[in-house]
Design an enzyme around this catalytic site. Structure first.
Site, short mmCIF file in Angstrom:
data_model
loop_
_atom_site.label_atom_id
_atom_site.label_comp_id
_atom_site.label_asym_id
_atom_site.label_seq_id
_atom_site.Cartn_x
_atom_site.Cartn_y
_atom_site.Cartn_z
N LYS A 81 12.56 8.01 13.24
CA LYS A 81 13.20 8.51 12.08
C LYS A 81 14.46 9.67 11.98
O LYS A 81 15.29 9.45 11.03
CB LYS A 81 11.85 9.62 11.18
CG LYS A 81 10.85 8.89 11.10
CD LYS A 81 10.97 7.75 9.93
CE LYS A 81 9.85 6.91 9.68
NZ LYS A 81 10.01 5.80 8.42
N ILE A 90 3.14 4.34 -0.39
CA ILE A 90 4.52 4.73 -0.92
C ILE A 90 5.04 3.30 -1.59
O ILE A 90 5.65 3.71 -2.87
CB ILE A 90 5.44 5.63 -0.22
CG1 ILE A 90 4.91 6.87 0.09
CG2 ILE A 90 6.58 5.81 -0.94
CD1 ILE A 90 5.44 7.82 1.00
N TYR A 132 7.79 8.15 16.89
CA TYR A 132 8.02 8.19 15.45
C TYR A 132 9.09 9.11 14.82
O TYR A 132 9.91 8.77 14.15
CB TYR A 132 6.60 8.12 14.79
CG TYR A 132 6.58 8.23 13.22
CD1 TYR A 132 6.70 7.07 12.68
CD2 TYR A 132 6.72 9.46 12.43
CE1 TYR A 132 6.77 7.03 11.18
CE2 TYR A 132 6.63 9.18 11.13
CZ TYR A 132 6.77 7.95 10.46
OH TYR A 132 6.53 8.09 8.96
N THR A 178 -1.58 8.46 2.96
CA THR A 178 -1.34 6.89 3.14
C THR A 178 -2.21 6.36 4.43
O THR A 178 -2.52 7.10 5.15
CB THR A 178 0.10 6.47 3.47
OG1 THR A 178 0.40 7.27 4.83
CG2 THR A 178 0.97 7.24 2.25
N SER A 185 11.06 10.77 7.60
CA SER A 185 10.01 11.72 7.46
C SER A 185 10.34 13.05 8.02
O SER A 185 11.33 13.16 8.86
CB SER A 185 8.78 11.27 8.71
OG SER A 185 8.07 12.18 8.88
N SER A 193 0.85 -1.04 0.09
CA SER A 193 0.10 0.04 0.01
C SER A 193 0.99 1.09 0.07
O SER A 193 2.12 1.28 0.20
CB SER A 193 -1.06 0.20 1.34
OG SER A 193 -0.37 0.17 2.43
#
Length: 295
Positions: A203, A49, A199, A232, A173, A47
């Protein structure tokens, strides 16, 4: 208020505008290539990217290894890619990236079965809404976003080094710009658990990891890229308020994949220094543009 959450929102809005400008500089001619005979492993490929990246590279003739957690969705994606691209060299591998031992076992088995891997694309990621641990006792966000990426790269380096023009690309990100690297709380055990900030820290870890791998393995081209803020399932589920307010400005998965594909297939990509952060086909020096807010 300069809380981490509010700063993340301000940064998200800023990065959307910055990416609108960056995307206009993208060199489409760099993508006019055939990659027949070259193999690409893409995690989280069923799904968003990952799927858009797989489709684009399949249309250029590449052999694609889809690494996914959900078998049914992975097989549906494979069938769709084969139908639209006409490329039958599309293979499905089922793997839960949150279980680090299984990640290592998968990589070791892959090396034994396949003679070549030209490009590894670390795309899969997660943003947790609450702290959860896997069967090994590891916090899931760290296990998937950081540790699984490290294990895949480390384990597959011998295969990559034997392959022509090897590359490793990790999808990061822009949220990492609101975090300095912090190694003292990798399991997010101390303080309040904020999934968005965890998160962002993961990253940041990916970016630093990429720099270190590039220094240690100079015959492989390493890169990390920010795709812009893309519509997304992860953004929809983990950041519903942000998704609702920014929906009209979010990039499509295909737009989000453009720099991944450029880094994976173009000759121009490997003329850039290894270990860099990219957006819109250009390098960014993350240490220079980091917002120093956590002192």
């Amino acid at each position: 208020s300069f809380s981490p959450e509010n700063l993340m929102w301000v940064h998200n809005d800023w990065i959307l505008g910055a990416f609108d400008a960056a995307s206009k500089r993208f060199a489409e001619k760099d993508l006019e290539v055939s990659v027949a005979g070259r193999s690409f492993m893409i995690t989280g490929a069923n799904s968003g990217i990952g799927k858009a990246t797989a489709m684009a590279i399949a249309k250029k003739g590449g052999t694609i290894h889809l690494v996914c957690r959900n078998k049914d969705k992975a097989e549906e994606t494979r069938a769709e890619i084969v139908k639209e691209s006409g490329n039958k060299e599309i293979y499905v591998h089922i793997l839960d990236l949150s279980e680090t031992k299984k990640v290592w076992e998968f990589a070791e088995a892959f090396k034994k079965k396949y003679k070549t891997l030209n490009v590894l694309i670390n795309n899969a990621g997660c943003m947790m809404t609450k702290r959860e641990v896997n069967a090994e006792g590891l916090e899931k966000s760290f296990a998937i976003n950081s540790l699984a990426v490290y294990i895949l790269i480390k384990s597959l380096i011998p295969l990559l080094e034997k392959s022509p023009d090897p590359r490793v690309i990790t999808v990061t990100s822009g949220g990492m710009l609101v975090q300095k690297l912090r190694t003292g709380n990798l399991q997010s055990q101390r303080g309040r658990y904020d999934g968005t900030m965890v998160y962002a820290q993961n990253k940041r870890q990916q970016v630093v990891m990429t720099e270190q791998f590039a220094k240690a393995h100079t015959n492989i081209h390493f890169s990390v890229m920010h795709p812009g803020w893309v519509d997304t399932p992860m953004i929809t589920n983990a950041m519903p308020d942000f998704h609702h307010s920014m929906k009209e400005r979010l990039r499509t998965p295909e737009q989000g994949a453009d720099t991944v594909v450029w880094l994976a297939v173009s000759e121009a990509a490997v003329t850039k220094p290894s270990g860099r952060l990219f957006q819109g086909g250009r390098t960014q020096t993350h240490t220079n543009i980091h917002i120093n807010i956590y002192i």
